[in-house]
Design a protein around this motif. Structure first.
Motif, PDB file in Angstrom:
ATOM      1  N   TYR A 120       8.380 -32.684 -28.203  1.00  0.00           N
ATOM      2  CA  TYR A 120       9.438 -32.723 -27.128  1.00  0.00           C
ATOM      3  C   TYR A 120       9.198 -32.568 -25.807  1.00  0.00           C
ATOM      4  N   SER A 121       8.293 -31.487 -25.620  1.00  0.00           N
ATOM      5  CA  SER A 121       7.716 -31.196 -24.192  1.00  0.00           C
ATOM      6  C   SER A 121       6.999 -32.473 -23.508  1.00  0.00           C
ATOM      7  N   LYS A 122       6.334 -33.160 -24.280  1.00  0.00           N
ATOM      8  CA  LYS A 122       5.499 -34.410 -23.973  1.00  0.00           C
ATOM      9  C   LYS A 122       6.327 -35.475 -24.155  1.00  0.00           C
ATOM     10  N   HIS A 123       7.396 -35.522 -24.652  1.00  0.00           N
ATOM     11  CA  HIS A 123       8.088 -36.989 -24.780  1.00  0.00           C
ATOM     12  C   HIS A 123       7.319 -37.684 -25.784  1.00  0.00           C
ATOM     13  N   ILE A 124       6.563 -37.270 -26.804  1.00  0.00           N
ATOM     14  CA  ILE A 124       6.127 -38.100 -27.715  1.00  0.00           C
ATOM     15  C   ILE A 124       6.776 -38.694 -28.503  1.00  0.00           C
ATOM     16  N   SER A 125       6.435 -39.912 -29.066  1.00  0.00           N
ATOM     17  CA  SER A 125       7.328 -40.732 -30.044  1.00  0.00           C
ATOM     18  C   SER A 125       6.269 -40.860 -31.161  1.00  0.00           C
ATOM     19  N   ILE A 126       6.748 -40.668 -32.422  1.00  0.00           N
ATOM     20  CA  ILE A 126       6.204 -40.964 -33.662  1.00  0.00           C
ATOM     21  C   ILE A 126       6.546 -42.241 -34.410  1.00  0.00           C
ATOM     22  N   LEU A 127       6.090 -43.230 -34.801  1.00  0.00           N
ATOM     23  CA  LEU A 127       6.437 -44.406 -35.381  1.00  0.00           C
ATOM     24  C   LEU A 127       5.915 -44.553 -36.874  1.00  0.00           C
ATOM     25  N   GLY A 128       6.521 -44.745 -37.708  1.00  0.00           N
ATOM     26  CA  GLY A 128       6.055 -45.157 -38.789  1.00  0.00           C
ATOM     27  C   GLY A 128       6.297 -46.892 -38.965  1.00  0.00           C
ATOM     28  N   VAL A 129       5.256 -47.573 -39.750  1.00  0.00           N
ATOM     29  CA  VAL A 129       5.408 -48.718 -39.597  1.00  0.00           C
ATOM     30  C   VAL A 129       4.735 -49.266 -41.137  1.00  0.00           C
ATOM     31  N   ASN A 130       5.274 -50.545 -41.387  1.00  0.00           N
ATOM     32  CA  ASN A 130       4.895 -51.076 -42.632  1.00  0.00           C
ATOM     33  C   ASN A 130       4.593 -52.549 -42.667  1.00  0.00           C
ATOM     34  N   ARG A 131       3.503 -53.099 -42.735  1.00  0.00           N
ATOM     35  CA  ARG A 131       2.823 -54.440 -42.752  1.00  0.00           C
ATOM     36  C   ARG A 131       3.654 -55.136 -41.192  1.00  0.00           C
ATOM     37  N   GLY A 132       4.470 -56.103 -41.769  1.00  0.00           N
ATOM     38  CA  GLY A 132       5.071 -56.699 -40.446  1.00  0.00           C
ATOM     39  C   GLY A 132       6.025 -57.888 -40.852  1.00  0.00           C
ATOM     40  N   ASN A 133       6.695 -58.341 -39.915  1.00  0.00           N
ATOM     41  CA  ASN A 133       7.485 -59.571 -40.180  1.00  0.00           C
ATOM     42  C   ASN A 133       7.063 -60.791 -40.018  1.00  0.00           C
ATOM     43  N   ARG A 134       7.841 -61.827 -40.542  1.00  0.00           N
ATOM     44  CA  ARG A 134       7.330 -63.305 -40.380  1.00  0.00           C
ATOM     45  C   ARG A 134       6.986 -63.630 -39.161  1.00  0.00           C
ATOM     46  N   LYS A 135       7.695 -63.373 -37.990  1.00  0.00           N
ATOM     47  CA  LYS A 135       7.692 -63.771 -36.615  1.00  0.00           C
ATOM     48  C   LYS A 135       6.239 -63.109 -36.299  1.00  0.00           C
ATOM     49  N   ASP A 136       5.711 -61.919 -36.686  1.00  0.00           N
ATOM     50  CA  ASP A 136       4.571 -61.305 -36.426  1.00  0.00           C
ATOM     51  C   ASP A 136       3.647 -62.189 -37.159  1.00  0.00           C
ATOM     52  N   PHE A 137       3.827 -62.634 -38.174  1.00  0.00           N
ATOM     53  CA  PHE A 137       2.776 -63.364 -39.064  1.00  0.00           C
ATOM     54  C   PHE A 137       2.519 -64.485 -38.379  1.00  0.00           C
ATOM     55  N   VAL A 138       3.337 -65.263 -37.927  1.00  0.00           N
ATOM     56  CA  VAL A 138       3.171 -66.531 -37.276  1.00  0.00           C
ATOM     57  C   VAL A 138       2.330 -66.572 -36.014  1.00  0.00           C
ATOM     58  N   GLU A 139       3.051 -65.385 -35.332  1.00  0.00           N
ATOM     59  CA  GLU A 139       2.269 -65.078 -33.902  1.00  0.00           C
ATOM     60  C   GLU A 139       0.743 -64.765 -34.023  1.00  0.00           C
ATOM     61  N   LEU A 140       0.369 -63.984 -35.265  1.00  0.00           N
ATOM     62  CA  LEU A 140      -0.903 -63.653 -35.430  1.00  0.00           C
ATOM     63  C   LEU A 140      -1.723 -64.776 -35.940  1.00  0.00           C
ATOM     64  N   LEU A 141      -1.206 -65.840 -36.576  1.00  0.00           N
ATOM     65  CA  LEU A 141      -2.266 -66.931 -36.823  1.00  0.00           C
ATOM     66  C   LEU A 141      -2.651 -67.609 -35.815  1.00  0.00           C
ATOM     67  N   GLU A 142      -2.161 -67.547 -34.689  1.00  0.00           N
ATOM     68  CA  GLU A 142      -2.410 -68.196 -33.540  1.00  0.00           C
ATOM     69  C   GLU A 142      -3.007 -67.408 -32.581  1.00  0.00           C
ATOM     70  N   LEU A 143      -2.825 -66.041 -32.784  1.00  0.00           N
ATOM     71  CA  LEU A 143      -3.644 -65.114 -31.828  1.00  0.00           C
ATOM     72  C   LEU A 143      -4.887 -64.653 -32.224  1.00  0.00           C
ATOM     73  N   CYS A 144      -5.099 -64.747 -33.568  1.00  0.00           N
ATOM     74  CA  CYS A 144      -6.230 -64.190 -34.181  1.00  0.00           C
ATOM     75  C   CYS A 144      -7.300 -65.340 -34.689  1.00  0.00           C
ATOM     76  N   LYS A 145      -7.224 -66.320 -33.928  1.00  0.00           N
ATOM     77  CA  LYS A 145      -8.060 -67.598 -34.189  1.00  0.00           C
ATOM     78  C   LYS A 145      -9.613 -67.139 -34.012  1.00  0.00           C
ATOM     79  N   ASP A 146      -9.860 -66.032 -33.351  1.00  0.00           N
ATOM     80  CA  ASP A 146     -11.219 -65.837 -32.905  1.00  0.00           C
ATOM     81  C   ASP A 146     -11.401 -64.292 -33.220  1.00  0.00           C
TER      82      ASP A 146
END
Length: 330
Positions: A270-296
């Motif tokens: 809390y003194s450094k205002h740190i955030s801890i995030l748990g994530v799990n795979r991703g959403n369909r919007k992420d997936f569609v974006e990734l197909l374009e972004l990750c071509k290379d």
């Protein structure tokens, strides 16, 4: 068809055998699997998870060619090169309604809660099937579903900004190699924590060892430390990850290969205002974006096994000498 199948948990129970050919309904796509990734999720599927159906075909990451489509399918056609969005979702729960299919209240995982892609063929509902850009290799196409998507979703959830410093633990792993590349695409400066020098060719600004990470991050950032830390490994390296995050920094975690239990210094949090995030795979919007972004995007391949060598491929996953991704080829 031929498939890798088990009827009770344990690697030694995984058999290469005949399995009933999948049938398709009006909304289904029959895919001829070309490549499948070998992921820690597959290891847990075979060794400990509750799965269905039984006997079960594992395989959460795969890509292939459309063999046949149901009469109501319009998005793909026979011969198309495809991969899949691997989270099962109903589209009607509160999480789906806000675009978080990865957290569907009634969802699951293709390869765990349904049969997966460690087989010659698989039938998948059209809504999970996506055409691959021509630039995608089979290795890349069969890495998008979990390895690349998890990394991309993690960086989006962390709100990584141009000019920020990203530190990636486990940078040479299935997900880490994509976190490094995507971090650069986000405009960040990337520190890869690994013993693998090839990560420089994947975009890392510097590659540092685990024993020197605090010193090198401090030096690289002129004492500010990291804005975002990716921890895909868990317990054993948690304290090192926590030690390199700076003021208002974010720690993102999604793996427990090296332990699930950690200790936490709340006063530093809390003194450094740190955030801890748990994530799990991703959403369909992420997936569609990734197909374009990750071509290379690049994939470091350790070894490609034949489908019938699935048992050996799973055992190789935790070999300390493994250098890159493992795939199964049909």
């Amino acid at each position: 068809m031929k498939a890798l199948v088990f009827d009770k948990s344990g690697i030694d129970n995984l058999k290469y055998t005949d399995y009933e050919d999948p049938k398709i309904g009006p909304n289904d796509v029959l895919i001829r699997v070309k490549y499948a990734g070998v992921n820690p999720v597959d290891y847990y599927t075979v060794t400990r998870l509750n799965v269905k159906p039984i006997p079960h075909i594992p395989g959460v990451e795969f890509a292939g060619e459309v063999e046949k489509v149901g009469e109501k399918v319009t998005k793909v056609k026979p011969g198309d090169k495809v991969t899949i969005y691997g989270r099962i979702f109903d589209g009607t729960c509160d999480m789906c309604m806000v675009g978080y299919e990865t957290l569907c209240r009634n969802g699951g995982r293709i390869g765990v809660d349904t049969n997966g892609g460690w087989s010659e063929y698989i039938a998948v509902e059209e809504k999970y099937v996506f055409k691959l850009p021509n630039e995608f290799s089979w290795e890349l196409g069969s890495s998008i579903t979990v390895s690349a998507l998890t990394a991309y979703h993690a960086l989006k959830e962390a709100n990584l900004k141009p000019g920020e410093t990203l530190v990636v633990f486990g940078a040479s792993g299935n997900t880490g190699m994509f976190a490094v590349q995507l971090g650069k695409k986000f405009g960040a400066k990337v520190i890869a924590v690994s013993r693998k020098s090839w990560l420089k060719n994947f975009g890392a600004d510097i590659v540092v060892g685990y024993d020197e990470v605090e010193e090198k991050v401090k030096e690289f950032t002129n004492g500010k430390m990291a804005d975002v830390v990716i921890d895909s490994l868990g317990g054993k390296l948690w304290n090192k990850g926590f030690s390199v995050v700076g003021v208002k920094g974010r720690i993102v975690t999604f793996g427990t290969l090296l332990g699930a239990e950690v200790s936490l210094n709340l006063s530093e949090l809390y003194s450094k205002h740190i955030s801890i995030l748990g994530v799990n795979r991703g959403n369909r919007k992420d997936f569609v974006e990734l197909l374009e972004l990750c071509k290379d995007c690049k994939v470091k391949t350790h070894r490609v096994y034949k489908l019938e060598e699935g048992k050996e491929a799973l055992k190789e996953l935790f070999n300390e000498k493994r250098d890159g991704r493992i795939f199964l080829s049909t």
